[in-house]
Design a protein around this motif. Structure first.
Motif, short mmCIF file in Angstrom:
data_model
loop_
_atom_site.label_atom_id
_atom_site.label_comp_id
_atom_site.label_asym_id
_atom_site.label_seq_id
_atom_site.Cartn_x
_atom_site.Cartn_y
_atom_site.Cartn_z
N GLY A 458 -67.68 -8.61 -10.90
CA GLY A 458 -67.47 -7.38 -11.09
C GLY A 458 -68.74 -6.70 -11.21
N VAL A 459 -68.89 -5.56 -10.56
CA VAL A 459 -70.34 -4.61 -10.42
C VAL A 459 -69.84 -3.39 -10.95
N THR A 460 -70.96 -2.61 -11.83
CA THR A 460 -70.58 -1.44 -12.34
C THR A 460 -70.10 -0.45 -11.13
N CYS A 461 -69.11 0.44 -11.58
CA CYS A 461 -68.77 1.34 -10.39
C CYS A 461 -68.45 2.53 -11.37
N PRO A 462 -68.84 3.85 -11.30
CA PRO A 462 -68.68 4.93 -11.74
C PRO A 462 -67.26 5.35 -11.83
N GLU A 463 -66.49 5.20 -10.50
CA GLU A 463 -65.27 5.65 -10.66
C GLU A 463 -64.11 4.63 -11.31
N ARG A 464 -64.46 3.49 -11.10
CA ARG A 464 -63.57 2.40 -11.75
C ARG A 464 -63.98 1.77 -12.77
N GLY A 465 -64.97 2.05 -13.44
CA GLY A 465 -65.49 1.16 -14.33
C GLY A 465 -66.30 -0.09 -13.95
N GLN A 466 -65.40 -1.07 -12.91
CA GLN A 466 -65.91 -2.06 -12.38
C GLN A 466 -65.29 -2.13 -10.95
N LYS A 467 -66.01 -2.73 -9.97
CA LYS A 467 -65.16 -2.68 -8.56
C LYS A 467 -65.69 -4.50 -8.22
N VAL A 468 -64.65 -4.72 -7.51
CA VAL A 468 -64.88 -6.09 -6.87
C VAL A 468 -65.83 -6.18 -5.85
N LYS A 469 -67.08 -7.22 -6.12
CA LYS A 469 -67.79 -7.39 -5.10
C LYS A 469 -67.79 -8.93 -4.57
N ALA A 470 -67.86 -9.12 -3.23
CA ALA A 470 -67.63 -10.58 -2.82
C ALA A 470 -69.08 -11.04 -2.21
N PHE A 471 -69.54 -12.14 -2.53
CA PHE A 471 -70.73 -12.55 -1.79
C PHE A 471 -70.11 -13.78 -0.89
N ILE A 472 -70.44 -13.80 0.38
CA ILE A 472 -70.04 -14.51 1.36
C ILE A 472 -71.00 -15.40 2.38
N VAL A 473 -70.61 -16.70 2.31
CA VAL A 473 -71.35 -17.27 3.34
C VAL A 473 -70.39 -17.54 4.40
N LEU A 474 -70.80 -17.10 5.76
CA LEU A 474 -69.89 -17.19 6.95
C LEU A 474 -69.91 -18.42 7.58
N ALA A 475 -68.79 -18.95 8.32
CA ALA A 475 -68.67 -19.92 9.15
C ALA A 475 -70.06 -19.70 10.31
N ALA A 476 -70.12 -20.78 11.04
CA ALA A 476 -71.40 -20.90 11.81
C ALA A 476 -70.79 -19.90 13.03
N PHE A 477 -69.82 -19.68 13.35
CA PHE A 477 -69.22 -18.86 14.46
C PHE A 477 -69.15 -17.37 14.41
N ALA A 478 -69.32 -17.04 12.89
CA ALA A 478 -69.16 -15.71 12.61
C ALA A 478 -70.45 -14.99 12.33
#
Length: 527
Positions: A458-478
């Motif tokens: 969760g990261v700080t968000c002025p509108e929602r208090g927190q928002k969901v943030k994803a860190f993604i490691v992609l597959a080789a083809f993407a």
């Protein structure tokens, strides 16, 4: 005959919190039925529920809920202790069903309308649901959930508040069933909340637990009375919404205004139309309503505002107070504790602070060693007339420590006994009042072939208090792209409740981990 499924899966005595009944109001008689007690609050002809479909009195609600109870017992074979799943938005029929299940001696398991079939199936499995009463608009998704399970034998449909569904037809000629003679410590509901692991925790509440928030927080800080009209944006599957929209008004002879689409514009519109005097919603909604053109008209009736579900920023409190003249009553509660246990109202409000322990409750700050602190920072811990009872869940031992309910929040207590929110103590993300378990979002993302690894915070968000943030490691083809981000967000929305989707996605080459391979979320939070 009694179904003892819930009683047999309650925590052992040594894992239960210490229950305190310091206030005379919460020393209830041995025999009571919460539904019957709530309905005593208003005179038969007084308004109980109002919405765009009609107006219903206490007599209407009492009679309809009694007919529902008879249908369940005499035609659907319900015995005391059976679990009954409810699926649908807030409304007169849903509230009558909730009361009817309690009158019949059943255990209510309400579900959020936003849940997907897989999530509903998990609830069905965990609570071993035998009966379900479902709004016809949700029956398709619900049957998908039932197909994944083996427990639901009785399904009754109703048709919103249009009053011509199967439930309405089948109950029309029945005589109301008198409330079953239940004990104050008989299970009355199981409220499911998403834990930090994404596996739902079932919080068992007794009949007396339903009355306790009315006779503590509502009585001492809100002061409801006949003629008041309460409304909330929260579905009744959230105990915050259940309290503000159903329990509090009924207990004190007031009325509930219900709304299905609880967007800020719709809430303002409903407040004007139904003369709402008491509003309960999340801080983000209060902030959004400030810009609504109809707010001045709503303020002609509005007198009291309650905020819960997430921390109320001081800036939002001050902006609302400046615009409306109303000092929002902030509060922290939990599903485990049924409702709000730290709060402040009126002249006792200190902007930015959550408040003090609600009358009937004791709060403290614990250090890492479990010692209470008169002042300082630490884990918020609570004792009172309600407390945590997880249904067959090893996490009970984590929530209860030496008789204290450990809320999972880090707070600071000042010299005057006021509590100031600092952060969640675990990986729970609180966004616009919704609790979102990071691993649940991660599991949804990992089901997509383009995702090799991911981590959610969760990261700080002025509108929602927190928002969901994803860190993604992609597959080789993407390859990273805005198009892929949109596809992944849509994919998650179809896997789990839409409000849980990652509003921000960052593509990375690798995730930070310890030498043992454990994900280091703290590194991501400081990213």
């Amino acid at each position: 005959m009694r179904d003892r499924f819930v009683e047999d899966r309650l925590p052992p005595p040594d894992q239960l919190p210490e229950f305190r009944f310091d206030l005379p109001e919460v020393r209830y008689p041995d025999r009571l039925n919460a539904a019957a007690e709530l309905l005593k609050g208003g005179t038969p002809g007084a308004l109980a529920i109002v919405n765009d479909h009609g107006r219903w009195t206490y007599a209407d609600l009492d009679a309809f809920s009694g007919r529902i109870a008879r249908l369940l017992v005499e035609e659907e074979g319900l015995v005391p202790g059976n679990r009954v799943l409810l699926r649908g938005p807030n409304g007169y029929t849903m509230f009558a069903v909730w009361l009817g299940v309690l009158k019949a001696g059943g255990v209510v398991v309400a579900t959020m309308p936003l849940l997907r079939p897989g999530e509903v199936a998990t609830v069905i499995e965990r609570a071993q649901i035998s009966h379900a009463i479902v709004d016809s608009r949700f029956i398709g998704d619900f049957r998908e959930a039932v197909d994944q399970t083996h427990f639901v034998k009785h399904i009754i449909k109703y048709d919103g508040d249009y009053e011509h569904g199967d439930l309405e037809t089948r109950t029309a000629s029945l005589a109301p069933l008198p409330p079953v003679d239940t004990h104050r410590d008989d299970p009355a509901l199981i409220a499911f909340t998403s834990g930090t692991t994404g596996v739902p925790k079932g919080c068992v509440q007794f009949h007396r637990d339903i009355l306790a928030p009315c006779d503590t927080f509502a009585k001492h800080l809100v002061g409801p009375k006949a003629g008041d009209v309460f409304m909330t944006s929260a579905p009744m599957a959230f105990t915050f919404g259940l309290g503000v929209t159903l329990m509090f008004p009924l207990r004190f002879g007031a009325a509930a205004a219900t709304i299905e689409q609880a967007t800020p514009p719709k809430m303002v519109e409903a407040m004007v139309k139904h003369g709402v005097t008491h509003l309960g919603t999340a801080p983000t909604a209060y902030k959004a309503m400030l810009s609504q053109p109809g707010l001045d008209d709503a303020l002609k009736s509005l007198r009291y505002c309650i905020s819960a579900g997430e921390h109320l920023p001081e800036a939002t409190w001050r902006a609302w107070h400046e615009r409306t003249g109303i000092a929002i009553t902030d509060g922290i509660g939990s599903t485990e504790m049924m409702h709000i246990f730290v709060s402040a109202a009126g002249d006792d409000v200190r902007p930015g602070s959550t408040g003090k322990a609600v009358p009937g409750y004791t709060a403290t700050i614990l250090d890492d060693a479990g010692n209470s602190l008169e002042e300082g920072e630490g884990r918020l811990a609570i004792r009172g007339p309600t407390g945590c009872r997880y249904l067959d869940d090893e996490r009970q031992a984590k929530y209860v420590e030496n008789g204290w309910n450990i809320t999972g929040d880090t707070y600071r207590r000042d010299a005057d006994g006021y509590y100031w929110y600092l952060a969640r103590s675990d990986d729970m993300i609180v966004s616009s009042g919704y609790n979102i378990g990071a691993p649940e979002v991660e599991n949804a993302l990992l089901a997509h072939p383009a995702v090799t690894e991911c981590a959610v915070i969760g990261v700080t968000c002025p509108e929602r208090g927190q928002k969901v943030k994803a860190f993604i490691v992609l597959a080789a083809f993407a390859e990273p792209s805005a198009e892929l981000t949109e596809k992944l967000q849509s994919f998650v929305k179809n896997q789990i409740a839409p409000y849980k989707y990652p509003r921000e996605i960052e593509y990375v080459d690798a995730l930070p981990k310890t030498a043992t391979g454990k994900l280091q979320r703290s590194v991501l939070r400081n990213h």
